[in-house]
Design an enzyme around this catalytic site. Structure first.
Site, PDB file in Angstrom:
ATOM      1  N   GLY A  63       0.812  -1.214   0.000  1.00 45.46           N
ATOM      2  CA  GLY A  63       0.000   0.000   0.000  1.00 45.46           C
ATOM      3  C   GLY A  63       0.843   1.261   0.000  1.00 45.46           C
ATOM      4  N   CYS A  64       1.922   1.245   0.765  1.00 45.20           N
ATOM      5  CA  CYS A  64       2.795   2.418   0.844  1.00 45.20           C
ATOM      6  C   CYS A  64       3.534   2.637  -0.469  1.00 45.20           C
ATOM      7  CB  CYS A  64       3.774   2.270   2.003  1.00 45.20           C
ATOM      8  SG  CYS A  64       2.932   2.216   3.605  1.00 45.20           S
ATOM      9  N   THR A  65       3.920   1.558  -1.100  1.00 44.59           N
ATOM     10  CA  THR A  65       4.588   1.668  -2.405  1.00 44.59           C
ATOM     11  C   THR A  65       3.633   2.255  -3.431  1.00 44.59           C
ATOM     12  OG1 THR A  65       6.054  -0.171  -1.885  1.00 44.59           O
ATOM     13  CG2 THR A  65       5.760   0.364  -4.222  1.00 44.59           C
TER      14      THR A  65
END
Length: 168
Positions: A63-65
């Site tokens: 998700g952060c990527t």
């Protein structure tokens, strides 16, 4: 002394909301380490540029990527309106640097290893408290919060909402 420390921690839990004047927070002046070995203070942009500050849980996670790469892909739109973009997490500068290099991220990633800003800004944990919260703020060039956006699952919406707040 213990009572004062508890009061201070309690005071720091207030949620940062639209309309808040960042100059009222000592954390606006805090110097944060960047992924490339430098340092930055959010207050250094007052009177110069709006700031987009997005908190992400952990560098390198799916998700952060996805979120960081969406900010990367739309970076030119932020620059066109004169905005400075910063990602921030509790990862170390070295972890953030590895993440930035792997994903070709051209904006600074800030390290808040003690989660001080996360606590001061009152960012709530996601997924039943298992992950640090995902939150995006836009601070105008006068130092006023004009966007406070939280969505743990629609990570790309953080970029869209920030661009809307900037009128881009």
């Amino acid at each position: 002394l213990l009572t004062c420390a508890l009061c201070e921690i309690h005071t720091l839990q207030a949620e940062l909301k639209v309309g808040y004047k960042m100059a009222d927070s000592p954390e606006y002046y805090r110097v944060l380490r960047t992924n490339d070995g430098g340092s930055v203070s959010l207050s250094s942009f007052k009177g110069k540029a709006p700031v987009v500050l997005f908190f992400y849980p952990k560098a390198g996670t799916p998700g952060c990527t996805k979120e960081a790469c969406k900010f990367r892909d739309e970076f030119d739109r932020f620059k066109k309106v004169g905005a400075e973009v910063f990602g921030i997490s509790s990862d170390s500068p070295a972890e953030n640097n590895n993440f930035a290099k792997a994903q070709r991220i051209q904006y600074p990633l800030l390290s808040d290893q003690d989660n001080i800003l996360r606590k001061v800004f009152g960012i709530k944990a996601d997924l039943l408290g298992l992950l640090p919260g995902r939150q995006t703020y836009v601070i105008d060039k006068n130092g006023t919060v004009v966007l406070s956006f939280n969505d743990a699952f629609n990570v790309e919406a953080h970029v869209d909402e920030a661009l809307k707040a900037l009128g881009a």
